[in-house]
Design a protein around this motif. Structure first.
Motif, PDB file in Angstrom:
ATOM      1  N   GLN A 137       0.852  -1.187   0.000  1.00  0.00           N
ATOM      2  CA  GLN A 137       0.000   0.000   0.000  1.00  0.00           C
ATOM      3  C   GLN A 137       0.892   1.243   0.000  1.00  0.00           C
ATOM      4  OE1 GLN A 137      -3.395   0.615  -0.044  1.00  0.00           O
ATOM      5  NE2 GLN A 137      -3.672  -1.531  -0.606  1.00  0.00           N
ATOM      6  N   ALA A 138       1.424   1.557  -1.170  1.00  0.00           N
ATOM      7  CA  ALA A 138       2.382   2.670  -1.245  1.00  0.00           C
ATOM      8  C   ALA A 138       1.786   3.967  -0.728  1.00  0.00           C
ATOM      9  CB  ALA A 138       2.826   2.862  -2.689  1.00  0.00           C
ATOM     10  N   ASN A 139       0.486   4.090  -0.865  1.00  0.00           N
ATOM     11  CA  ASN A 139      -0.127   5.365  -0.523  1.00  0.00           C
ATOM     12  C   ASN A 139      -0.198   5.626   0.968  1.00  0.00           C
ATOM     13  OD1 ASN A 139      -0.408   5.938  -3.126  1.00  0.00           O
ATOM     14  ND2 ASN A 139      -2.558   5.321  -3.272  1.00  0.00           N
ATOM     15  N   THR A 140       0.051   4.596   1.747  1.00  0.00           N
ATOM     16  CA  THR A 140       0.019   4.843   3.182  1.00  0.00           C
ATOM     17  C   THR A 140       1.419   5.072   3.729  1.00  0.00           C
ATOM     18  OG1 THR A 140       0.238   2.504   3.675  1.00  0.00           O
ATOM     19  CG2 THR A 140      -2.010   3.382   3.426  1.00  0.00           C
ATOM     20  N   LEU A 141       2.426   4.878   2.877  1.00  0.00           N
ATOM     21  CA  LEU A 141       3.797   4.999   3.352  1.00  0.00           C
ATOM     22  C   LEU A 141       4.201   6.458   3.491  1.00  0.00           C
ATOM     23  CD1 LEU A 141       5.501   2.321   1.105  1.00  0.00           C
ATOM     24  CD2 LEU A 141       4.913   2.111   3.538  1.00  0.00           C
ATOM     25  N   ALA A 142       5.034   6.702   4.464  1.00  0.00           N
ATOM     26  CA  ALA A 142       5.599   8.042   4.594  1.00  0.00           C
ATOM     27  C   ALA A 142       6.820   8.186   3.719  1.00  0.00           C
ATOM     28  CB  ALA A 142       5.964   8.306   6.047  1.00  0.00           C
ATOM     29  N   GLY A 143       7.424   7.062   3.357  1.00  0.00           N
ATOM     30  CA  GLY A 143       8.601   7.072   2.500  1.00  0.00           C
ATOM     31  C   GLY A 143       8.649   5.769   1.731  1.00  0.00           C
ATOM     32  N   PRO A 144       9.652   5.603   0.917  1.00  0.00           N
ATOM     33  CA  PRO A 144       9.717   4.388   0.102  1.00  0.00           C
ATOM     34  C   PRO A 144      10.076   3.176   0.958  1.00  0.00           C
ATOM     35  CG  PRO A 144      11.700   5.692  -0.170  1.00  0.00           C
ATOM     36  CD  PRO A 144      10.796   6.496   0.715  1.00  0.00           C
ATOM     37  N   PRO A 145       9.734   1.997   0.455  1.00  0.00           N
ATOM     38  CA  PRO A 145      10.227   0.795   1.127  1.00  0.00           C
ATOM     39  C   PRO A 145      11.749   0.753   1.034  1.00  0.00           C
ATOM     40  CG  PRO A 145       8.579   0.263  -0.559  1.00  0.00           C
ATOM     41  CD  PRO A 145       8.958   1.694  -0.749  1.00  0.00           C
ATOM     42  N   PRO A 146      12.376  -0.114   1.777  1.00  0.00           N
ATOM     43  CA  PRO A 146      13.843  -0.174   1.737  1.00  0.00           C
ATOM     44  C   PRO A 146      14.345  -0.463   0.328  1.00  0.00           C
ATOM     45  CG  PRO A 146      12.972  -1.511   3.524  1.00  0.00           C
ATOM     46  CD  PRO A 146      11.801  -1.049   2.731  1.00  0.00           C
ATOM     47  N   GLY A 147      15.520   0.093   0.018  1.00  0.00           N
ATOM     48  CA  GLY A 147      16.161  -0.228  -1.261  1.00  0.00           C
ATOM     49  C   GLY A 147      16.075   0.863  -2.294  1.00  0.00           C
ATOM     50  N   ALA A 148      15.485   2.013  -1.965  1.00  0.00           N
ATOM     51  CA  ALA A 148      15.395   3.091  -2.952  1.00  0.00           C
ATOM     52  C   ALA A 148      16.748   3.771  -3.095  1.00  0.00           C
ATOM     53  CB  ALA A 148      14.339   4.107  -2.535  1.00  0.00           C
ATOM     54  N   THR A 149      17.256   3.789  -4.288  1.00  0.00           N
ATOM     55  CA  THR A 149      18.556   4.437  -4.521  1.00  0.00           C
ATOM     56  C   THR A 149      18.451   5.560  -5.544  1.00  0.00           C
ATOM     57  OG1 THR A 149      19.036   2.855  -6.275  1.00  0.00           O
ATOM     58  CG2 THR A 149      19.836   2.323  -4.048  1.00  0.00           C
ATOM     59  N   LYS A 150      17.279   5.738  -6.087  1.00  0.00           N
ATOM     60  CA  LYS A 150      17.105   6.669  -7.190  1.00  0.00           C
ATOM     61  C   LYS A 150      15.679   7.202  -7.152  1.00  0.00           C
ATOM     62  CE  LYS A 150      17.954   6.694 -12.148  1.00  0.00           C
ATOM     63  NZ  LYS A 150      18.127   5.900 -13.349  1.00  0.00           N
ATOM     64  N   GLY A 151      15.480   8.416  -7.650  1.00  0.00           N
ATOM     65  CA  GLY A 151      14.129   8.973  -7.751  1.00  0.00           C
ATOM     66  C   GLY A 151      13.793   9.897  -6.599  1.00  0.00           C
ATOM     67  N   SER A 152      12.548  10.422  -6.639  1.00  0.00           N
ATOM     68  CA  SER A 152      12.047  11.352  -5.616  1.00  0.00           C
ATOM     69  C   SER A 152      12.982  12.545  -5.413  1.00  0.00           C
ATOM     70  CB  SER A 152      11.809  10.636  -4.276  1.00  0.00           C
ATOM     71  OG  SER A 152      10.499  10.110  -4.254  1.00  0.00           O
ATOM     72  N   GLN A 153      13.406  13.109  -6.539  1.00  0.00           N
ATOM     73  CA  GLN A 153      14.270  14.287  -6.469  1.00  0.00           C
ATOM     74  C   GLN A 153      13.704  15.388  -7.346  1.00  0.00           C
ATOM     75  OE1 GLN A 153      18.109  12.200  -7.505  1.00  0.00           O
ATOM     76  NE2 GLN A 153      18.875  13.630  -5.961  1.00  0.00           N
ATOM     77  N   VAL A 154      14.263  16.580  -7.167  1.00  0.00           N
ATOM     78  CA  VAL A 154      13.938  17.702  -8.044  1.00  0.00           C
ATOM     79  C   VAL A 154      15.224  18.131  -8.742  1.00  0.00           C
ATOM     80  CG1 VAL A 154      13.094  20.077  -8.170  1.00  0.00           C
ATOM     81  CG2 VAL A 154      12.032  18.456  -6.579  1.00  0.00           C
ATOM     82  N   PHE A 155      15.163  18.253 -10.051  1.00  0.00           N
ATOM     83  CA  PHE A 155      16.345  18.585 -10.852  1.00  0.00           C
ATOM     84  C   PHE A 155      16.184  19.971 -11.474  1.00  0.00           C
ATOM     85  CE2 PHE A 155      16.001  14.010 -10.807  1.00  0.00           C
ATOM     86  CZ  PHE A 155      17.303  13.557 -10.684  1.00  0.00           C
ATOM     87  N   LYS A 156      17.262  20.701 -11.456  1.00  0.00           N
ATOM     88  CA  LYS A 156      17.298  21.981 -12.179  1.00  0.00           C
ATOM     89  C   LYS A 156      18.315  21.862 -13.315  1.00  0.00           C
ATOM     90  CE  LYS A 156      18.644  26.874 -11.626  1.00  0.00           C
ATOM     91  NZ  LYS A 156      19.258  27.865 -10.704  1.00  0.00           N
ATOM     92  N   PHE A 157      17.842  22.086 -14.535  1.00  0.00           N
ATOM     93  CA  PHE A 157      18.721  22.030 -15.705  1.00  0.00           C
ATOM     94  C   PHE A 157      18.802  23.409 -16.340  1.00  0.00           C
ATOM     95  CE2 PHE A 157      16.700  17.804 -15.503  1.00  0.00           C
ATOM     96  CZ  PHE A 157      17.802  16.967 -15.578  1.00  0.00           C
ATOM     97  N   SER A 158      19.937  23.692 -16.957  1.00  0.00           N
ATOM     98  CA  SER A 158      19.991  24.856 -17.827  1.00  0.00           C
ATOM     99  C   SER A 158      19.198  24.526 -19.095  1.00  0.00           C
ATOM    100  CB  SER A 158      21.439  25.190 -18.194  1.00  0.00           C
ATOM    101  OG  SER A 158      21.955  24.182 -19.021  1.00  0.00           O
ATOM    102  N   ALA A 159      18.924  25.552 -19.891  1.00  0.00           N
ATOM    103  CA  ALA A 159      18.105  25.337 -21.085  1.00  0.00           C
ATOM    104  C   ALA A 159      18.785  24.386 -22.059  1.00  0.00           C
ATOM    105  CB  ALA A 159      17.804  26.668 -21.758  1.00  0.00           C
ATOM    106  N   ASP A 160      20.120  24.255 -21.958  1.00  0.00           N
ATOM    107  CA  ASP A 160      20.769  23.310 -22.854  1.00  0.00           C
ATOM    108  C   ASP A 160      21.073  21.978 -22.174  1.00  0.00           C
ATOM    109  OD1 ASP A 160      22.672  24.285 -21.244  1.00  0.00           O
ATOM    110  OD2 ASP A 160      23.961  25.121 -22.817  1.00  0.00           O
TER     111      ASP A 160
END
Lengths: 852, 132
Positions: A137-160
């Motif tokens: 039930q992912a929707n009840t979790l406060a965070g990911p289950p163990p093993g998350a190494t990627k994702g849930s980030q915000v990225f800022k890129f230049s236009a190029d």
């Protein structure tokens, strides 16, 4: 999700059937907005993917800084980029052609996208890569289950596509320094970053970061009450700086200020998966879940609703073409370009659709446009607010009517020392305000001083002439940059168009101007970025970002409408300093020359005939306007032959010599009446030096303004010739055949009307006030003066200038001077004259000394 | 017309030409009191409608007096290639000019000579007609 929905359905049903609006949230009983007109036509397959690539799911769509190109976060042909190296951030040009792509392997689930003021691309990655056993039930979790190494980030890129910053550590967690399911990101005009978090998880909140990514505050907990959020899926900001949060699972938009104070709740835009607010405050809201994913919102149709972010009205609805769906359908993400075309990013149908206005349907408010398609800002404008008194909320004081803040967020973020200095300014304002001396007001202050101003617009520049003290602004839009590091009272303005917004970079400020009468101030590190956006034919949204790291803790923004002044056909003059000096007796009337009201001896009604002009002898190729008229625009200075020190030949060693500029009468002498000849001689006494109005820095009058030794810039449109005089005054010359002002109206620069005679611009000037001198040796004119000037271009860089002056009070006959005006290299600078005029006191001492 | 051209031709090479003045020189300064002084720059006031250069000058009794010398307008100096920091404090300069009528230590600059031989012109002699 199901059990929570049951509760929600009950609440909504109760609200709807018992008509019991929620006092807390307001609009609790709002009826579905399903039956609005749809003025849009859908364009499918407008965007072309590269060979071999098909559209996957997308919820992230945004318009580039240019107002026309489209950015999309696309989920690698399917609904996740896990395991893919395809670039997921795509830029399309306005024709639908892919022009840029990047981000391959970086994001799992591009979800929200934003382009900031500087054109940087911000993307949220809404998922992580933790293994999830079936049934989790992912929707009840406060965070990911163990093993998350990627994702849930915000990225800022230049236009190029260069990665400039990330927010949140990889993988996500319910811990400081992490996100879990960041939905959307938005950068406020002052650089602060807002992230909405929680896609059904136990978290549901807004995070506010400083420009450099430092967490400032968070607000919101999961729930449906006041101040709570449930799946804040989308973010948008209106021109007032209000933060719109698509509180999707609560079927509402919640509006906050930038400190997290709740301002309003709107339900009429249905269940918001995506929100977009354009520069004119048109709001676009995408509903992809009503009656499909979420049965707690039955009765509401999925689709894109269009309305006003100002008053909350809903004016159009593009329904989902799928009538019955069981999952997400229609657009989740939405954006609209500068022309009002809408783009919908669809997760379920895996498509990016374009919506254009069908022919014959009223579009967004029509705005006037120039022949090259830019918004036409020309006309007379004025604010109707109290920002001139104080930019912030303020109670009334003498001379300062009460008014509301025009600062986004309400207050100016002073550093502590500067807050103290501002309070000191406030106490001393009666004398310390630069405007108490009629000094140049600076930028942005001149824009909201409650004095009208007129905008003139060409391809290369935008000129603004202000009633107040005849100040002007020259905004170069020709791509040039400030050539100098000199500081100016009015700064250096360089503009460019971003879509339909004129953006003006104002640099080179001095530290002597204030923002308002309340003593709000800055240092010479000030940098102002202004934005002029036409909201409708009679309103310009004016915004200015204020940056000054020596005085403020962060950048801040003011925002207000400029209103078209419809009751005025020309801007008159308020010569603040001249009026002040006349009122306090420092500049005294002369009954022989000054206009003293209608009862005064009427000026001889002369319909003046210009001296028969020789046909223009055009040797070289002239610059011409599209309509074929000579193009006189550009920076010029008179090769004046010493006219400012006398029209007759003179060669005194002390003052500049002169070649003699009188071309009529032929004997080269001015045809004085006896009294006036005597007056002219008297003016050469040292004690009369004080009486020359230009020694006071007052306007030069006509024709003197053109042959003082300072350049001027001619701005020419089909309807006007405007002369911006570097000594901070202007002449506006309408070419539309209007009549002169009534005789009782008198002005320092008179009332000038122009017309073309072949390749010669002829300007007739009347309504002069008789206060000016013709030059430093005191040649005389009175209020009876009328002038006919002839501007005949003789090659691309030279205008032959002649002025015929008729003044029957002073002269026995009309006379004419002539000289070439020569094109100059470079830009206008600024003459802040009375601000640094040390000579006047010296001249006053000499005058007073001679009386003793 | 012919006469005007003739006069222009006669005067062309002698004309000191356009100045940045916005007030009458002869009202403020005395043509009959030319002065030449040498001293040390204490401040440059880069301003319009005239700039001012302040110079410590020793008088006959060895007393140092701070003199104000009026120059051309900042804009005019700028367009002739001068910049605000071209004459740093401490520079020794020699000024030819005319004394003020009001009796204060002030003069109108004709020329201001820098140690490297460059000459900054005063308001009345600031330069020739506008380019080109």
């Amino acid at each position: 999700m199901a059990d929570r929905m049951v509760t929600k359905i009950l609440i909504v049903l109760l609200g709807a059937t018992l008509l019991a609006p929620s006092a807390v949230e307001g609009q609790g009983d709002v009826q579905p907005t399903n039956t609005l007109p749809n003025p849009y036509r859908t364009v499918e397959n407008y965007f072309t993917m590269p060979e071999g690539r098909t559209w996957g799911s997308t919820s992230a769509v945004e318009i580039d800084k240019d107002g026309r190109s489209i950015w999309v976060g696309e989920r690698c042909g399917v609904n996740s980029c896990a395991g893919s190296t395809l670039p997921s951030i795509l830029k399309f040009d306005a024709s639908g052609k892919l022009v840029k792509s990047f981000g391959g392997g970086m994001l799992l689930f591009p979800h929200g996208i934003h382009v900031d003021r500087d054109g940087n691309i911000w993307v949220t990655d809404g998922q992580d890569n933790a293994p999830r056993p079936p049934g989790t039930q992912a929707n009840t979790l406060a965070g990911p289950p163990p093993g998350a190494t990627k994702g849930s980030q915000v990225f800022k890129f230049s236009a190029d596509g260069k990665l400039l910053m990330t927010l949140g550590a990889p993988g996500g967690a319910a811990a400081p320094g992490y996100f879990y399911q960041p939905n959307d990101v938005l950068v406020a005009p002052n650089g602060n970053i807002f992230v909405s978090e929680g896609h059904g998880g136990a978290n549901s909140r807004i995070l506010k970061f400083s420009k450099d990514g430092k967490l400032i505050k968070t607000w919101g907990t999961k729930g449906s009450g006041d101040g709570q959020l449930d799946g804040p899926h989308a973010l948008a900001m209106d021109s007032q700086g209000r933060l719109f949060v698509g509180d999707r699972s609560n079927n509402r938009i919640v509006i906050f200020d930038q400190e997290g104070r709740q301002l309003a709740v709107w339900r009429q835009f249905s269940r918001p998966s995506g929100i977009y607010i354009d520069k004119r405050d048109v709001i676009y809201v995408a509903d992809s879940e009503s009656e499909s994913v979420s049965r707690n919102h039955d009765g509401w149709k999925r689709g894109i609703r269009v309305g006003s972010a100002r008053d909350g009205s809903v004016t159009a609805f593009i329904p989902d073409p799928v009538d019955k769906a069981t999952g997400t359908s229609a657009a989740e993400g939405v954006a609209a370009d500068a022309d009002g075309n809408i783009y919908g990013a669809e997760v379920g149908p895996r498509a990016l659709k374009k919506y254009v206005r069908a022919q014959g349907v009223a579009a967004a408010p029509a705005i006037p446009r120039t022949p090259d398609g830019k918004p036409d800002l020309q006309g007379i404008w004025q604010v109707r607010n109290r920002a001139a008194s104080d930019l912030e909320d303020h109670v009334a004081r003498y001379g300062m009517p009460a008014g509301r803040s025009v600062v986004q967020g309400g207050t100016i973020p002073y550093q502590p020392w500067a807050a103290a200095k501002k309070r000191e300014n406030f106490e001393q304002r009666a004398t310390a305000d630069p405007l108490a001396q009629c000094y140049l007001p600076g930028i942005p202050r001149i824009m909201y001083m409650e004095f009208p101003f007129q905008i003139f617009q060409t391809r290369d520049d935008v000129a603004i002439t202000f009633e107040w003290q005849q100040v002007f602004r020259m905004i170069y839009t020709n791509g040039s940059r400030s050539p100098t590091s000199l500081a100016f009272w009015m700064g250096d303005s360089r503009g460019h168009w971003e879509g339909d917004t004129l953006t003006v970079d104002v640099t080179n400020h001095n530290d002597r101007t204030w923002f308002d009468m309340a003593g709000n101030f800055h240092s010479d590190a000030l940098h102002v970025v202004e934005r002029y956006t036409m909201v409708d034919a009679d309103t310009i949204r004016y915004e200015a970002d204020i940056t000054d790291p020596r005085v403020f803790t962060r950048p801040w923004t003011i925002s207000m409408p400029l209103q078209r002044q419809k009751d005025m056909t020309r801007v008159l003059e308020y010569q603040c300093r001249a009026e002040m000096e006349e009122a306090n007796g420092d500049f005294k009337p002369d009954s022989r020359t000054w206009y003293q009201g209608a009862s005064h001896r009427a000026a001889a009604a002369v319909t003046q005939q210009a001296r028969a002009a020789a046909p223009a002898n055009v040797a070289g190729t002239l610059r011409r306007m599209p309509d074929g008229k000579p193009d006189l625009s550009g920076l010029f200075q008179a090769d004046a032959g010493g006219a400012n020190w006398g029209f007759e030949p003179h060669s005194e060693p002390f003052t500049p010599g002169g070649r003699g500029v009188l071309v009529d009468p032929p004997n080269g002498g001015l045809p004085y009446q006896p009294w006036a000849k005597e007056e002219k001689q008297n003016r050469n006494l040292p004690e009369r030096g004080y009486d020359d109005p230009t020694a006071h820095c007052f306007a030069g009058g006509v024709p003197r303004s053109l042959y003082v030794p300072s350049p001027f810039h001619i701005v020419q449109t089909p309807a006007y010739v405007v002369i911006l005089l570097e000594r901070m005054s202007w002449r506006i010359v309408p070419l539309d055949g209007r009549p002169h002002l009534p005789d009782t109206m008198r002005l320092w620069q008179g009332d000038s009307l122009g017309h073309w005679e072949g390749d010669t611009l002829v300007i007739q000037t009347t309504n002069l006030n008789g206060k000016t001198w013709l030059n430093e040796v005191g040649d005389v004119v009175s209020h009876a003066e009328t002038v006919v000037e002839r501007f005949t271009p003789t090659n691309a860089d030279t205008i032959q200038y002649e002025a015929t002056v008729n003044d029957p009070i002073v002269y026995t006959r009309p006379w004419t001077i002539g000289m070439p005006l020569k094109r100059q290299a470079g830009d206008l600078l600024e003459v802040a004259c009375l601000e640094d005029n040390l000579d006047l006191q010296h001249l006053k001492d000499i005058r007073d000394g001679s009386k003793q | 017309m012919t006469r005007r051209v003739w006069i222009a031709a006669m005067l062309c090479c002698a004309i000191a030409a356009q100045a940045a003045a916005h007030h009458s020189f002869s009202a403020e300064f005395d043509i009959n009191k030319p002065v030449t002084m040498t001293g040390t720059v204490t401040m440059v006031r880069w301003s319009n409608p005239h700039g001012w250069i302040y110079v410590d000058v020793k008088d006959a009794n060895g007393k140092v007096v701070n003199w104000a010398f009026e120059t051309a307008a900042a804009n005019q100096l700028y367009r002739r290639g001068w910049r605000p920091d071209d004459i740093p404090t401490g520079t020794v300069v020699t000024i030819d000019g005319w004394l003020a009528r009001n009796g204060t230590p002030m003069a109108n600059t004709d020329t201001l000579l820098l140690p490297d031989g460059r000459k900054l012109l005063g308001p009345a002699a600031a330069a020739g007609p506008p380019s080109p």
